[in-house]
Structures are given as C-alpha cells and as structure tokens.
Design an enzyme around this catalytic site. Sequence first.
Site, PDB file in Angstrom:
ATOM      1  CE  LYS A  12      -3.629  -2.599   2.412  1.00 18.74           C
ATOM      2  NZ  LYS A  12      -4.575  -2.674   3.549  1.00 18.74           N
ATOM      3  CE1 TYR A  52      -8.666  -4.041   0.292  1.00 17.35           C
ATOM      4  CE2 TYR A  52      -7.930  -2.272  -1.151  1.00 17.35           C
ATOM      5  CZ  TYR A  52      -7.653  -3.281  -0.251  1.00 17.35           C
ATOM      6  OH  TYR A  52      -6.343  -3.537   0.113  1.00 17.35           O
ATOM      7  CG  ASN A 115      -3.364  -2.639   7.047  1.00 17.84           C
ATOM      8  OD1 ASN A 115      -3.226  -2.250   5.895  1.00 17.84           O
ATOM      9  ND2 ASN A 115      -4.395  -3.356   7.441  1.00 17.84           N
ATOM     10  CG  HIS A 118      -4.734  -6.874  -0.172  1.00 15.96           C
ATOM     11  ND1 HIS A 118      -5.979  -6.917   0.420  1.00 15.96           N
ATOM     12  CD2 HIS A 118      -4.737  -7.833  -1.137  1.00 15.96           C
ATOM     13  CE1 HIS A 118      -6.704  -7.858  -0.184  1.00 15.96           C
ATOM     14  NE2 HIS A 118      -5.971  -8.426  -1.131  1.00 15.96           N
ATOM     15  CD  GLU A 129      -7.823 -10.065  -3.340  1.00 18.22           C
ATOM     16  OE1 GLU A 129      -8.677  -9.869  -2.457  1.00 18.22           O
ATOM     17  OE2 GLU A 129      -6.642 -10.354  -3.082  1.00 18.22           O
TER      18      GLU A 129
HETATM   19  O1  CDP Z   1      -6.623  -6.447   4.987  1.00 22.13           O
HETATM   20  P1  CDP Z   1      -7.393  -7.301   5.970  1.00 22.13           P
HETATM   21  O2  CDP Z   1      -8.063  -8.486   5.319  1.00 22.13           O
HETATM   22  O3  CDP Z   1      -6.523  -7.696   7.136  1.00 22.13           O
HETATM   23  O4  CDP Z   1      -8.541  -6.380   6.610  1.00 22.13           O
HETATM   24  P2  CDP Z   1     -10.049  -6.068   6.134  1.00 22.13           P
HETATM   25  O5  CDP Z   1     -10.913  -6.125   7.329  1.00 22.13           O
HETATM   26  O6  CDP Z   1     -10.423  -6.918   4.958  1.00 22.13           O
HETATM   27  O7  CDP Z   1      -9.994  -4.546   5.655  1.00 22.13           O
HETATM   28  C1  CDP Z   1      -9.389  -4.179   4.429  1.00 22.13           C
HETATM   29  C2  CDP Z   1      -8.517  -2.973   4.681  1.00 22.13           C
HETATM   30  O8  CDP Z   1      -9.325  -1.857   5.063  1.00 22.13           O
HETATM   31  C3  CDP Z   1      -7.527  -3.144   5.830  1.00 22.13           C
HETATM   32  O9  CDP Z   1      -6.355  -3.845   5.460  1.00 22.13           O
HETATM   33  C4  CDP Z   1      -7.250  -1.691   6.219  1.00 22.13           C
HETATM   34  O10 CDP Z   1      -6.233  -1.096   5.404  1.00 22.13           O
HETATM   35  C5  CDP Z   1      -8.590  -1.014   5.950  1.00 22.13           C
HETATM   36  N1  CDP Z   1      -9.365  -0.809   7.191  1.00 22.13           N
HETATM   37  C6  CDP Z   1      -9.550   0.510   7.642  1.00 22.13           C
HETATM   38  O11 CDP Z   1      -9.085   1.459   7.018  1.00 22.13           O
HETATM   39  N2  CDP Z   1     -10.253   0.718   8.812  1.00 22.13           N
HETATM   40  C7  CDP Z   1     -10.780  -0.308   9.507  1.00 22.13           C
HETATM   41  N3  CDP Z   1     -11.458  -0.063  10.619  1.00 22.13           N
HETATM   42  C8  CDP Z   1     -10.581  -1.635   9.046  1.00 22.13           C
HETATM   43  C9  CDP Z   1      -9.873  -1.853   7.882  1.00 22.13           C
END
Ligand code: CDP
Length: 151
Positions: A12, A52, A115, A118, A129
Amino acid sequence: MSLLQKTCVIIKPDGVGKKVVGKIIDRFESEGFTLQAMRMVRPTRELMEGFYAEHKGKSFFEPFIRFVTSGPLVVMVWEGDDAIARVRKILGATNSPEAAPGTLRKSWGTDNRRNLVHGSDSPASAVREIAYFFSDQEHGPYDPNAWEKAG
Ligand code: CDP
Ligand code: MG
C-alpha cells in the site's frame, strides 16, 4: 498435505512511502515464495473501490479509499505451498499494533488503516484479485528452474 497456491499481495502507499518495498519482497523470497508477477500501479478511486467492493458501505470505506489511492501501489503475485494462509500470517493482524511480533504489519504498519500490505484471504479472493490486475499470460505458470531441468 500442502497445496501450491498463488496469492495477490499489494504494498500500500505507506509501504512505498516508507521505502520498505525491498524488505517486503525479501521477506517473501526468504520464506520460499516465488514471485510470479509484479507491477507498480497509480490507483484511481474507481480501481480501488472495485477491488475492495466487499467493504463498500462500511464506516471506514471512504477514508480507507482516500488512503489507498494516496500514492503508488506495488501489486504482486506470489506462489508457494499454502501461499494464501502463510502470506496472511506473515502480514499479521489488520490492526498493526496488535499484529504478532515479526509480522510485516507489526514491523512497519501504523494502525488498522495504514497497515502496509494486502494479502488475498481465500482461494476465491486470490483468483479474483490476481485477475483484477494481471492477464493469465502475465502471472504464469513460471518455473524459475525450468531451463536447468530442460538440460
Ligand atoms: O486487509 P485485511 O483483510 O486484514 O482487513 P479487512 O478487514 O479486509 O480490511 C481491508 C482494509 O481496510 C484493511 O487492510 C485496512 O487497510 C482497511 N481498514 C480501515 O481502514 N479501517 C478499519 N477499521 C478496518 C480496515
Ligand atoms: Mg480482508
């Protein structure tokens, strides 16, 4: 029994900005994964809203889309045994400070938005994807040792 899988990994904008692209790639290579495809992408809102789409409507969606379109991404396909689950383990938990020690997100992530990386979360996600960013021809099959085996 292990399964040879491909998974989609995206560095990212925070990862590119922190200049840890090389360290992230090195980690996957050190863990035995094979890089099958890689491209730098200047993301548009439309591109990342589509990628997303499962999160559309959630409270974090708007600020997250602003973040993930704030700079270039490095999009990659990595292949290896049980790659989908093993890569997710190397990434660490979504909320960076809570990620396990030694994970990429613990090392260089900031919070639960910024974070770093991805990784596909299931075989179906990986197929979708990878196809979102790469043609079939671009992501393999490729065996880096094939020329030696061919003799
Ligand atoms: O990437 P991952 O599968 O671990 O998390 P997700 O729950 O699928 O969420 C996708 C992405 O959205 C995350 O990797 C974060 O960068 C973002 N996110 C966010 O900005 N705020 C949150 N409260 C949760 C996720
Ligand atoms: Mg997810």
